[in-house]
Design a protein around this motif. Structure first.
Motif, short mmCIF file in Angstrom:
data_model
loop_
_atom_site.label_atom_id
_atom_site.label_comp_id
_atom_site.label_asym_id
_atom_site.label_seq_id
_atom_site.Cartn_x
_atom_site.Cartn_y
_atom_site.Cartn_z
N LEU A 1 -7.49 -17.84 -26.85
CA LEU A 1 -6.22 -17.65 -26.57
C LEU A 1 -5.72 -17.96 -25.26
O LEU A 1 -4.67 -18.49 -25.49
N LEU A 2 -6.45 -17.78 -24.36
CA LEU A 2 -5.78 -18.30 -23.01
C LEU A 2 -5.88 -19.78 -23.01
O LEU A 2 -5.00 -20.26 -22.31
N ALA A 3 -6.85 -20.52 -23.60
CA ALA A 3 -6.93 -21.97 -23.45
C ALA A 3 -5.68 -22.53 -24.39
O ALA A 3 -4.93 -23.33 -23.93
N THR A 4 -5.37 -21.70 -25.45
CA THR A 4 -4.08 -22.16 -26.13
C THR A 4 -2.88 -21.98 -25.45
O THR A 4 -2.11 -22.81 -25.52
N LEU A 5 -2.84 -20.81 -24.73
CA LEU A 5 -1.60 -20.61 -23.96
C LEU A 5 -1.53 -21.80 -22.81
O LEU A 5 -0.37 -21.98 -22.50
N VAL A 6 -2.64 -22.22 -22.22
CA VAL A 6 -2.41 -23.12 -21.13
C VAL A 6 -2.08 -24.36 -21.83
O VAL A 6 -1.07 -24.89 -20.82
N PHE A 7 -2.42 -24.92 -22.87
CA PHE A 7 -2.14 -26.05 -23.53
C PHE A 7 -0.52 -26.02 -23.73
O PHE A 7 0.21 -26.83 -23.47
N TYR A 8 -0.19 -24.84 -24.26
CA TYR A 8 1.28 -24.53 -24.71
C TYR A 8 2.36 -24.79 -23.42
O TYR A 8 3.03 -25.42 -23.54
N ARG A 9 1.73 -24.08 -22.29
CA ARG A 9 2.63 -24.06 -21.03
C ARG A 9 2.68 -25.46 -20.52
O ARG A 9 3.58 -25.92 -19.78
N ARG A 10 1.46 -26.43 -20.89
CA ARG A 10 1.32 -27.57 -20.18
C ARG A 10 1.86 -28.68 -20.84
O ARG A 10 2.60 -29.73 -20.34
N TRP A 11 1.87 -28.51 -22.19
CA TRP A 11 2.24 -30.00 -22.95
C TRP A 11 3.43 -29.47 -23.99
O TRP A 11 4.38 -30.33 -24.08
N LEU A 12 3.29 -28.38 -24.74
CA LEU A 12 4.47 -28.19 -25.64
C LEU A 12 5.68 -27.49 -24.93
O LEU A 12 6.70 -28.17 -25.50
N SER A 13 5.74 -26.63 -24.23
CA SER A 13 6.80 -26.07 -23.41
C SER A 13 7.72 -27.13 -22.73
O SER A 13 8.93 -27.08 -23.14
N PRO A 14 7.18 -27.95 -21.97
CA PRO A 14 7.85 -29.01 -21.61
C PRO A 14 8.58 -30.00 -22.58
O PRO A 14 9.65 -30.54 -22.23
N ALA A 15 7.87 -30.47 -23.65
CA ALA A 15 8.41 -31.26 -24.73
C ALA A 15 9.43 -30.56 -25.26
O ALA A 15 10.59 -31.17 -25.45
N LEU A 16 9.32 -29.33 -25.69
CA LEU A 16 10.47 -28.68 -26.48
C LEU A 16 11.54 -28.47 -25.45
O LEU A 16 12.97 -28.57 -26.04
#
Length: 66
Positions: free
Chosen positions: A6-21
């Motif tokens: 779960l923590l790795a998924t959140l790190v991925f989201y913050r690093r890649w998905l959130s800036p793209a969105l």
């Protein structure tokens, strides 16, 4: 094991998905500190995966998107 996933998924989201969105909709950033993903990471690390996810969902649904 579940906590780390779960923590790795959140790190991925913050690093890649959130800036793209946010690049698709500029100016639509989070106005809360800590952000929901940061809060979720803290809650999961502190309370474990089940209660941490429940607390994160409670904040997201009950507090932020009212």
């Amino acid at each position: 094991m579940m906590t780390r996933l779960l923590l790795a998924t959140l790190v991925f989201y913050r690093r890649w998905l959130s800036p793209a969105l946010h690049s698709l909709k500029p100016g639509n950033g989070c106005r809360y500190l800590p952000t929901c993903s940061e809060y979720a990471s803290i809650a999961i690390a502190t309370h474990g995966p089940l209660r941490g996810v429940a607390l994160a969902l409670w904040r997201q649904i009950g507090r932020v998107h009212v």
